[in-house]
Motif scaffolding. Structure first.
Motif, PDB file in Angstrom:
ATOM      1  N   GLU A 532       0.833  -1.207   0.000  1.00  0.00           N
ATOM      2  CA  GLU A 532       0.000   0.000   0.000  1.00  0.00           C
ATOM      3  C   GLU A 532       0.864   1.252   0.000  1.00  0.00           C
ATOM      4  OE1 GLU A 532      -3.660   0.318   2.162  1.00  0.00           O
ATOM      5  OE2 GLU A 532      -3.532  -1.775   2.814  1.00  0.00           O
ATOM      6  N   SER A 533       1.982   1.230   0.749  1.00  0.00           N
ATOM      7  CA  SER A 533       2.885   2.384   0.744  1.00  0.00           C
ATOM      8  C   SER A 533       3.534   2.558  -0.628  1.00  0.00           C
ATOM      9  CB  SER A 533       3.971   2.224   1.812  1.00  0.00           C
ATOM     10  OG  SER A 533       3.420   2.309   3.100  1.00  0.00           O
ATOM     11  N   ALA A 534       3.900   1.423  -1.267  1.00  0.00           N
ATOM     12  CA  ALA A 534       4.466   1.498  -2.618  1.00  0.00           C
ATOM     13  C   ALA A 534       3.434   2.048  -3.596  1.00  0.00           C
ATOM     14  CB  ALA A 534       4.943   0.111  -3.056  1.00  0.00           C
ATOM     15  N   ASN A 535       2.170   1.709  -3.380  1.00  0.00           N
ATOM     16  CA  ASN A 535       1.087   2.262  -4.201  1.00  0.00           C
ATOM     17  C   ASN A 535       1.030   3.784  -4.078  1.00  0.00           C
ATOM     18  OD1 ASN A 535      -1.685   1.917  -5.639  1.00  0.00           O
ATOM     19  ND2 ASN A 535      -2.175   3.102  -3.805  1.00  0.00           N
ATOM     20  N   ASP A 536       1.180   4.280  -2.834  1.00  0.00           N
ATOM     21  CA  ASP A 536       1.157   5.731  -2.618  1.00  0.00           C
ATOM     22  C   ASP A 536       2.347   6.412  -3.276  1.00  0.00           C
ATOM     23  OD1 ASP A 536      -1.127   5.353  -1.141  1.00  0.00           O
ATOM     24  OD2 ASP A 536      -0.077   5.314   0.802  1.00  0.00           O
ATOM     25  N   CYS A 537       3.466   5.678  -3.410  1.00  0.00           N
ATOM     26  CA  CYS A 537       4.665   6.243  -4.044  1.00  0.00           C
ATOM     27  C   CYS A 537       4.673   6.023  -5.556  1.00  0.00           C
ATOM     28  CB  CYS A 537       5.919   5.620  -3.434  1.00  0.00           C
ATOM     29  SG  CYS A 537       6.137   5.976  -1.689  1.00  0.00           S
ATOM     30  N   ASP A 538       3.597   5.390  -6.076  1.00  0.00           N
ATOM     31  CA  ASP A 538       3.474   5.143  -7.511  1.00  0.00           C
ATOM     32  C   ASP A 538       4.598   4.232  -8.019  1.00  0.00           C
ATOM     33  OD1 ASP A 538       1.964   5.433  -9.792  1.00  0.00           O
ATOM     34  OD2 ASP A 538       3.159   7.114 -10.551  1.00  0.00           O
ATOM     35  N   LEU A 539       4.936   3.227  -7.206  1.00  0.00           N
ATOM     36  CA  LEU A 539       5.978   2.264  -7.577  1.00  0.00           C
ATOM     37  C   LEU A 539       5.309   0.918  -7.872  1.00  0.00           C
ATOM     38  CD1 LEU A 539       8.649   3.153  -4.854  1.00  0.00           C
ATOM     39  CD2 LEU A 539       8.705   3.768  -7.273  1.00  0.00           C
ATOM     40  N   GLU A 540       4.813   0.756  -9.103  1.00  0.00           N
ATOM     41  CA  GLU A 540       4.050  -0.446  -9.455  1.00  0.00           C
ATOM     42  C   GLU A 540       4.867  -1.724  -9.320  1.00  0.00           C
ATOM     43  OE1 GLU A 540       1.291  -2.336 -13.050  1.00  0.00           O
ATOM     44  OE2 GLU A 540       2.397  -0.456 -13.371  1.00  0.00           O
ATOM     45  N   PRO A 541       6.114  -1.784  -9.834  1.00  0.00           N
ATOM     46  CA  PRO A 541       6.874  -3.047  -9.709  1.00  0.00           C
ATOM     47  C   PRO A 541       7.103  -3.449  -8.253  1.00  0.00           C
ATOM     48  CG  PRO A 541       7.900  -1.569 -11.312  1.00  0.00           C
ATOM     49  CD  PRO A 541       6.866  -0.769 -10.614  1.00  0.00           C
ATOM     50  N   VAL A 542       7.371  -2.463  -7.420  1.00  0.00           N
ATOM     51  CA  VAL A 542       7.614  -2.760  -5.995  1.00  0.00           C
ATOM     52  C   VAL A 542       6.339  -3.287  -5.351  1.00  0.00           C
ATOM     53  CG1 VAL A 542       8.257  -1.779  -3.766  1.00  0.00           C
ATOM     54  CG2 VAL A 542       9.435  -1.034  -5.840  1.00  0.00           C
ATOM     55  N   ALA A 543       5.220  -2.620  -5.626  1.00  0.00           N
ATOM     56  CA  ALA A 543       3.946  -3.054  -5.043  1.00  0.00           C
ATOM     57  C   ALA A 543       3.586  -4.456  -5.517  1.00  0.00           C
ATOM     58  CB  ALA A 543       2.846  -2.061  -5.422  1.00  0.00           C
ATOM     59  N   TYR A 544       3.812  -4.723  -6.808  1.00  0.00           N
ATOM     60  CA  TYR A 544       3.500  -6.045  -7.353  1.00  0.00           C
ATOM     61  C   TYR A 544       4.361  -7.115  -6.693  1.00  0.00           C
ATOM     62  CZ  TYR A 544       2.298  -9.632 -10.770  1.00  0.00           C
ATOM     63  OH  TYR A 544       1.836 -10.795 -11.361  1.00  0.00           O
ATOM     64  N   ASP A 545       5.625  -6.798  -6.468  1.00  0.00           N
ATOM     65  CA  ASP A 545       6.533  -7.754  -5.819  1.00  0.00           C
ATOM     66  C   ASP A 545       6.066  -8.089  -4.402  1.00  0.00           C
ATOM     67  OD1 ASP A 545       9.074  -9.267  -5.755  1.00  0.00           O
ATOM     68  OD2 ASP A 545       9.626  -7.804  -4.220  1.00  0.00           O
ATOM     69  N   PHE A 546       5.617  -7.068  -3.667  1.00  0.00           N
ATOM     70  CA  PHE A 546       5.119  -7.318  -2.312  1.00  0.00           C
ATOM     71  C   PHE A 546       3.870  -8.197  -2.344  1.00  0.00           C
ATOM     72  CE2 PHE A 546       7.457  -3.360  -0.875  1.00  0.00           C
ATOM     73  CZ  PHE A 546       8.293  -4.033  -0.012  1.00  0.00           C
ATOM     74  N   PHE A 547       2.962  -7.957  -3.299  1.00  0.00           N
ATOM     75  CA  PHE A 547       1.768  -8.803  -3.406  1.00  0.00           C
ATOM     76  C   PHE A 547       2.145 -10.227  -3.787  1.00  0.00           C
ATOM     77  CE2 PHE A 547      -1.238  -5.282  -3.209  1.00  0.00           C
ATOM     78  CZ  PHE A 547      -2.324  -5.908  -2.614  1.00  0.00           C
ATOM     79  N   THR A 548       3.130 -10.352  -4.672  1.00  0.00           N
ATOM     80  CA  THR A 548       3.584 -11.692  -5.074  1.00  0.00           C
ATOM     81  C   THR A 548       4.084 -12.475  -3.870  1.00  0.00           C
ATOM     82  OG1 THR A 548       4.221 -10.849  -7.250  1.00  0.00           O
ATOM     83  CG2 THR A 548       5.170 -12.953  -6.565  1.00  0.00           C
ATOM     84  N   LYS A 549       4.885 -11.804  -3.030  1.00  0.00           N
ATOM     85  CA  LYS A 549       5.418 -12.483  -1.839  1.00  0.00           C
ATOM     86  C   LYS A 549       4.295 -12.824  -0.856  1.00  0.00           C
ATOM     87  CE  LYS A 549      10.250 -11.084  -1.676  1.00  0.00           C
ATOM     88  NZ  LYS A 549      10.427 -10.920  -3.102  1.00  0.00           N
ATOM     89  N   ALA A 550       3.289 -11.961  -0.772  1.00  0.00           N
ATOM     90  CA  ALA A 550       2.145 -12.241   0.107  1.00  0.00           C
ATOM     91  C   ALA A 550       1.398 -13.480  -0.372  1.00  0.00           C
ATOM     92  CB  ALA A 550       1.215 -11.035   0.148  1.00  0.00           C
ATOM     93  N   PHE A 551       1.190 -13.594  -1.708  1.00  0.00           N
ATOM     94  CA  PHE A 551       0.507 -14.779  -2.256  1.00  0.00           C
ATOM     95  C   PHE A 551       1.333 -16.042  -2.053  1.00  0.00           C
ATOM     96  CE2 PHE A 551      -2.220 -11.920  -4.930  1.00  0.00           C
ATOM     97  CZ  PHE A 551      -3.432 -12.411  -4.476  1.00  0.00           C
TER      98      PHE A 551
END
Length: 736
Positions: A532-551
């Motif tokens: 969510e913080s990466a989303n606020d910073c507009d960092l799509e690859p970082v946010a996607y990586d965090f979701f991938t690790k969560a899954f």
């Protein structure tokens, strides 16, 4: 009992002798001049009655002023030497001191003048004190060994008889600082040192400290302290010295005007030197005694010289030198004194930052056993929390965490399994709260602080990470938000910029360590927070990586069915709030979430998770995704799962069970209808209402909660129909 009886008899004798003194004063009653009477009583047959009579008549003789007071007093004090029995001699000299107290030629006395001076009175009292102390000391050598304990008890009860002389000295008018420094104190100390008796030395040194004025002690500190190393090794010097420093501390607190005197006479240096000499002289002094002396010296220093941190560090250094090379302290009283020593600066300055500047502070802490080290670490944390102290530099954080290492990692191989779980949890929660007190407005320095904390907590082992990683993560995310507010970078001179990407990389590694503890549910939550913080910073690859690790965590580590339900709802909620993803990435994650929702163990959990996924395809925001058809597909899929759940319940229990799931899905239909999803029709809603109604009619065991829920939903539909306007148009076609 025997001594008490003797004491009472002597006191009664003193009362009778006062009456006899009144008789001697009245010459008309006995017809003999006082001079002749003074000569006459010296011919009494027995020595003890003779001397009591002589003291009584001598008192009258002085009052008559027919002879100088100093000559009579000198005569009496010399003749009392004839009685060498310790107890009898003590009471006799006590009586002499009593009858002569108001007849000495002190300043302002009616007997002052001529050849009689204050010095004569001082000399008389000192001589009487010396003789009484000799008698008192000699008591220990009287009688057989088998009653030695009884004699010591009697000695202790008679100590006030010797000590009263010092009180008399302190009350003599005209005993000024000069006379006290040059005559009184040296003579008294000489007698105390020379008597070589443990009990007498302890008691009389304590008497000096208690009866003479504080300013006299301050101005004669060197002389007084010089006597301590000469006392017997068994004397409890720590108590006497502690009382002296306590009195001097109170004297300093009484008025700010006296503080320059302490610096002038170099009180700290003299006390510190004296303590060192005492410890050196008393080689058998236990550690607790030596540490107690340093605690008292530190208390004195914090009262009198709080601004001199070098004095405080010097005391800690001396204590460390004392403890260096010895086994770690485990004896209860000694460790308590060390904790008191280390706690004093915290209590005085109310600021751990001040304590962090003391180079010897961590050295002394290292001398404690592991258990006490933890106690002291908790004291430090409590001080920080109580005073809301902010630790603002990485260097200070480094020193602080070195002090707290007993809480942050295992010491000397102590296994966590050996610790009490409740105590361990309390300790780690305290460390977690502490991490939030580490802050600096400068982003570069704050990043250094985060890296320093991470270095220490990562060495804490698997049982500590679940407590310490979350506060570190949120502290780092706070820095990310600050950097985002400043366009992402804060660049200083010759420094690497602190960037959100760098911090997210650090967090990725940190949370990964937590996930291997294992604490998968906690790690999953933190990954979602970072996304969510990466989303606020507009960092799509970082946010996607965090979701991938969560899954991945969800797939491989979260096995408990209840934990899976909680985790999937957290994932759906976080993903619904994301707006940084492109179409492809969002579709991938949304379908993953929907697929995992449909694979939950219980049908009811499947149904609720799937209809919640409908919000992933229709986000009620200005630029939110509007996939109405896919949202409807989620609701239809949820209906099929709910129907299957009803069938399973009917097969097992013979009844279809509550209609709660259908009512919940109905509410989702109504929500999307209100929000303008064109795929949601009034016909579909009406059909669902009829389905629920039929199910409720066929249910032989109705559920009151489900019935009330459905009734409330129907009322809401009717309300919206009657409301008119846009909502009235949307809800109007629904026939009830």
């Amino acid at each position: 009992m025997e001594l008490n009886f003797k004491y009472v008899l002597d006191m009664r004798a003193f009362d009778e002798l006062r009456k006899l003194e009144m008789f001697f004063k009245d010459e008309s009653r006995h017809g003999v001049s006082i001079v002749d009477l003074y000569e006459l009583v010296q011919h009494a047959g027995n020595i003890l009655p003779r001397l009591y009579l002589l003291c009584t008549v001598g008192s009258v003789y002085i009052k008559s002023k027919e002879a100088p007071a100093k000559d009579v007093l000198k005569d009496l004090v010399e003749m009392c030497r004839a009685v060498q029995n310790p107890i009898r001699g003590l009471f006799l000299r006590s009586y002499l001191a009593q009858v002569s107290r108001d007849k000495s030629p002190s300043l302002g006395s009616e007997y002052e003048g001529g050849e009689d001076t204050v010095m004569d009175t001082v000399e008389f009292v000192l001589q009487n004190f010396t003789e009484m102390n000799k008698l008192w000391v000699r008591m220990q050598h009287q009688g057989p060994v088998r009653i030695r304990e009884k004699l010591e008890k009697e000695r202790n009860e008679l100590r006030d008889l010797a000590g009263k002389n010092l009180h008399v000295l302190s009350q003599i008018e005209g005993v000024n600082l000069e006379l006290y420094r040059d005559t009184v104190l040296p003579r008294v100390l000489e007698q105390i040192v020379n008597c070589e008796d443990e009990r007498a030395q302890y008691y009389l040194m304590d008497c000096i400290i208690q009866v003479f004025p504080d300013e006299y002690h301050l101005q004669t500190l060197e002389t007084l302290l010089g006597a301590f190393p000469q006392l017997q090794p068994t004397v409890d010097i720590k108590t006497v010295l502690s009382r002296l420093m306590e009195r001097l501390s109170n004297y300093a607190a009484s008025s700010p005007d006296v503080l320059p005197e302490f610096l002038q006479v170099e009180a700290f240096a003299k006390l510190s030197s004296a303590i060192g000499k005492v410890i050196e002289a008393q080689v058998d002094m236990p550690i607790v005694g030596a540490v107690t002396l340093y605690v008292s010296l530190l208390t004195f220093t914090l009262h009198v010289h709080p601004e001199h941190l070098d004095y405080v560090d010097q005391i800690l250094g001396a204590c460390y030198k004392l403890l260096f090379g010895k086994p770690k302290l485990e004896e209860g009283r000694a460790t308590k004194q060390i904790v008191a020593l280390l706690s004093s600066p915290l209590e005085k300055y109310n600021d751990i930052v001040t304590a962090l500047t003391l180079s010897n502070y961590p050295c002394v802490m290292d001398c404690l056993d592991d258990k006490t080290n933890k106690v002291m670490a908790m004291v430090i944390i409590q001080s920080i929390m109580k005073n809301s102290t902010c630790i603002s530099t990485a260097d200070k954080v480094e020193v602080l965490f070195e002090l707290l290492k007993g809480l942050i990692k295992d010491l000397d191989g102590t296994a966590v399994d050996e610790l009490d779980e409740e105590d361990f949890n309390e300790e780690q929660n305290s460390v977690a709260r502490l991490i939030h007190m580490l802050y600096n407005d400068d982003s570069e320095e704050m990043l250094k602080i985060i890296c320093t904390v991470r270095k220490h907590i990562m060495a804490g082992g698997p049982t500590r990470l679940p407590f310490t990683v979350p506060p570190l993560t949120f502290s780092a995310l706070r820095l990310v938000r600050k950097l985002q507010a400043h366009d992402g970078n804060v660049v200083g001179e010759e420094k690497e910029p602190a960037t959100p990407k760098k911090i997210f990389q650090l967090l990725n590694e940190t949370i990964e360590a937590l996930s291997s503890v294992p604490s998968p549910e906690l790690a999953l939550r933190l990954y979602l927070q970072c996304a969510e913080s990466a989303n606020d910073c507009d960092l799509e690859p970082v946010a996607y990586d965090f979701f991938t690790k969560a899954f991945i965590l969800y797939e491989e580590e979260v096995a408990d069915s209840k934990a899976q339900v909680t985790a999937i709802h957290l994932i759906i909620g976080a993903l619904q709030r994301m707006n940084v993803f492109g179409v492809e990435n969002r579709d991938t994650l949304s379908h993953k979430a929907t697929g995992y929702s449909a694979k939950l163990l219980k049908k009811t959990d499947q149904c609720r998770a799937v209809y919640t996924c409908s919000h992933l395809f229709w986000v009620d925001e200005k630029d939110g995704i509007k996939g109405g058809e896919r949202a409807l597909l989620c609701l239809k899929r949820a209906l099929r799962i709910a129907n299957a759940a009803q069938q399973i319940a009917n097969a097992i229990n013979g009844t279809s069970g509550p209609v709660t799931l259908f009512v919940e899905i109905l509410n989702k239909y109504l929500y999307f209808l209100e929000k303008g999803n064109p795929q949601i029709t009034s016909a579909a809603i009406q059909g669902l209402v009829e389905l629920i109604t039929d199910e409720m009619k066929s249910d032989s065991a109705p559920d009151p909660a489900s019935d009330a829920f459905f009734a409330s939903t129907i009322r809401y539909i009717q309300f919206q129909k009657q409301k008119g306007g846009v909502m009235g148009e949307k809800f109007g076609p629904i026939k009830m």
